[in-house]
Write an enzyme that holds these catalytic residues in place. Structure first.
Site: not given
Length: 488
Positions: A9-10
């Site tokens: 995920c970011p």
């Protein structure tokens, strides 16, 4: 089946590991073996050659570009976002098994060529989002380190530390002012890398390593001409797109070997640097200046409404694209160094802390409304909320979205608005409760968080109580009907 999975995920903090755990549980329940590589902020342990050779299929659950994806070219692949893995892991396991059965080992496509262009999803929108989130994921550590160093410098030396001379010219080992200046100047240097890093890794996500240099240099030019984050976004997309196109060239054999290390970076940097300097740099700088003036002009009710809106966005998907858009807006504003930008950053972090804290409070106050697993998650949510990890509320939202999400949005809107109204400011983009001593008007900031937490917890409890009463009434009616018929 022997399955592999990659989650990313970011931020590389919460979603990455929650998705991994969900996939592991779903695979075990379905009777399959799975090994998950978490490409998070703490690094990752790559699959061994034996695991890659023995796997039947792989699941790529990621909102950013998966690193070294060519390792999996021989495997049937299922692609999804991390939220899909968190809320629908069993379905992804089923898809992976079906893909493996449809394409037995050894029949998948051959490995990608060296200059194959990366793909991030089925549609243009998901590809662009993946590219942008990859850039943001690499920026966040710079933002956190730089912002905290700047905040510590201000805490130690006051706001006048911005006028201190360079530590290379004047530094005293026994002066707290010199140490404050050192921290502030280190943080400022780290912040100076935000736009180049953002631009470089957006380009990298689109077209791999040959796009890094054009992306970084384009970001540096964006800083030089005053185009800021908007210029970094533009230069990253342009650099990635240019290298994407150039990689399709059929180069003569004599120069094919030096294309990725010399020709593509050289030509790409010259073109992107020229475009940024003489074509789009100044218009983008004008837009950035307009945004800065708008932020500086926000006051009173307008600022409070903006705080409420950002609060709604932070709680809407708790770490998803809407949440990240609000967070990216706040972080981008920090580079303008305006007072309103500091208000926005404080509002966004406070609103992001509220959802997990509210669910932790609700599970403590009314335990009977929640399952044992939810009560366990509630105990962990205290620390997650205090650490500004909004994703701590995701398990509750996934289990009961219609009641939980609106409740959390209401509380976060209250927190965001109150933080703005109280004039709380924040220069550090992360840290949660641990950077409260560095916050302007910390008392008002804490009051805003407590108020929003109470609002969300109260609404959740009321909605769940009503839901349980309706369920109990429906159960009573269904059991009493056969008895009445038998009596008649």
């Amino acid at each position: 089946m022997k399955l592999l999975a990659v989650t990313a995920c970011p931020t590389g903090i919460a979603h990455t590991y929650m998705a991994a755990e969900a996939l592991e549980v779903a695979a075990e329940e379905a009777g399959h073996e799975i090994v998950v590589e978490t490409q998070g902020s703490a690094g990752s342990t790559p699959f061994t050659p034996e695991q890659l050779a023995g796997a039947d299929a792989i699941i790529l659950a990621a909102d950013v570009e998966v690193r070294d994806k060519d390792r999996f070219a021989h495997l049937p692949t299922v692609t999804a976002g991390v939220k899909k893995a968190i809320g629908g892991a069993p379905a992804l396991i089923e898809q992976a098994v079906a893909a493996a059965e449809a394409a037995p080992k050894g029949t998948a496509a051959p490995a990608e060529p060296q200059l194959a262009v990366k793909q991030t999803g089925p549609g243009v929108g998901s590809k662009v989002r993946g590219w942008l989130m990859t850039g943001v994921s690499y920026v966040i550590p710079f933002v956190a380190a730089g912002g905290l160093l700047i905040a510590l410098g201000f805490a130690l030396g006051g706001y006048q530390i911005t006028d201190a001379p360079s530590v290379t010219e004047s530094f005293s080992w026994t002066s707290h002012t010199s140490w404050a200046a050192l921290l502030f100047q280190l943080g400022s240097l780290a912040f100076g890398l935000l736009v180049p890093v953002l631009s470089g890794f957006i380009a990298y996500a689109i077209a791999d390593r040959p796009a890094l240099v054009p992306g970084f240099v384009g970001g540096l030019v964006a800083v030089e001409v005053g185009a800021g984050f908007i210029g970094g976004l533009a230069s990253g997309l342009l650099a990635g797109g240019l290298i994407f196109w150039m990689k399709k060239w059929k180069a003569p054999k004599a120069i094919a070997g030096i294309m990725p290390v010399l020709v593509l970076p050289l030509v790409g940097t010259a073109i992107i640097g020229g475009i940024m300097f003489v074509v789009i740099g100044q218009p983008l700088a004008a837009i950035t200046t307009g945004l800065t003036n708008w932020l500086n002009g926000l006051s009173g009710s307008n600022a409070i409404l903006l705080g409420a809106l950002l609060g709604l966005m932070m709680a809407f998907d708790m770490g998803g694209p809407v949440n990240k858009a609000a967070y990216a807006f706040a972080v981008a504003g920090l580079s303008t160094n305006s007072q309103t930008a500091l208000l926005i950053m404080a509002s966004v972090m406070a609103a992001g802390m509220t959802p997990p804290l509210a669910m932790a409070l609700a599970t403590t106050v009314r335990k009977k409304l929640f399952t044992e697993a939810e009560r366990e998650n509630g105990r962990a949510a205290w620390l997650l909320g205090a650490s500004f990890i909004t994703e701590g509320a995701i398990p509750f939202a996934a289990a009961d979205p219609l009641r939980v999400i609106p409740s959390l949005m209401a509380g976060s809107a209250v927190t965001g608005a109150l933080s703005m109204a109280f004039g709380s400011t924040l220069r550090a983009p992360h840290g949660g409760i641990f950077v409260v001593p560095l916050i302007g008007n910390p008392f008002g900031y804490l009051v805003a968080i407590v108020a929003g937490t109470l609002v969300s917890a109260a609404i959740v409890i009321v909605l769940k109580s009503v839901g349980q009463k309706k369920k109990a009434a429906a159960t009573t009616e269904s059991t009493s009907a056969p008895r009445a018929a038998a009596h008649a």
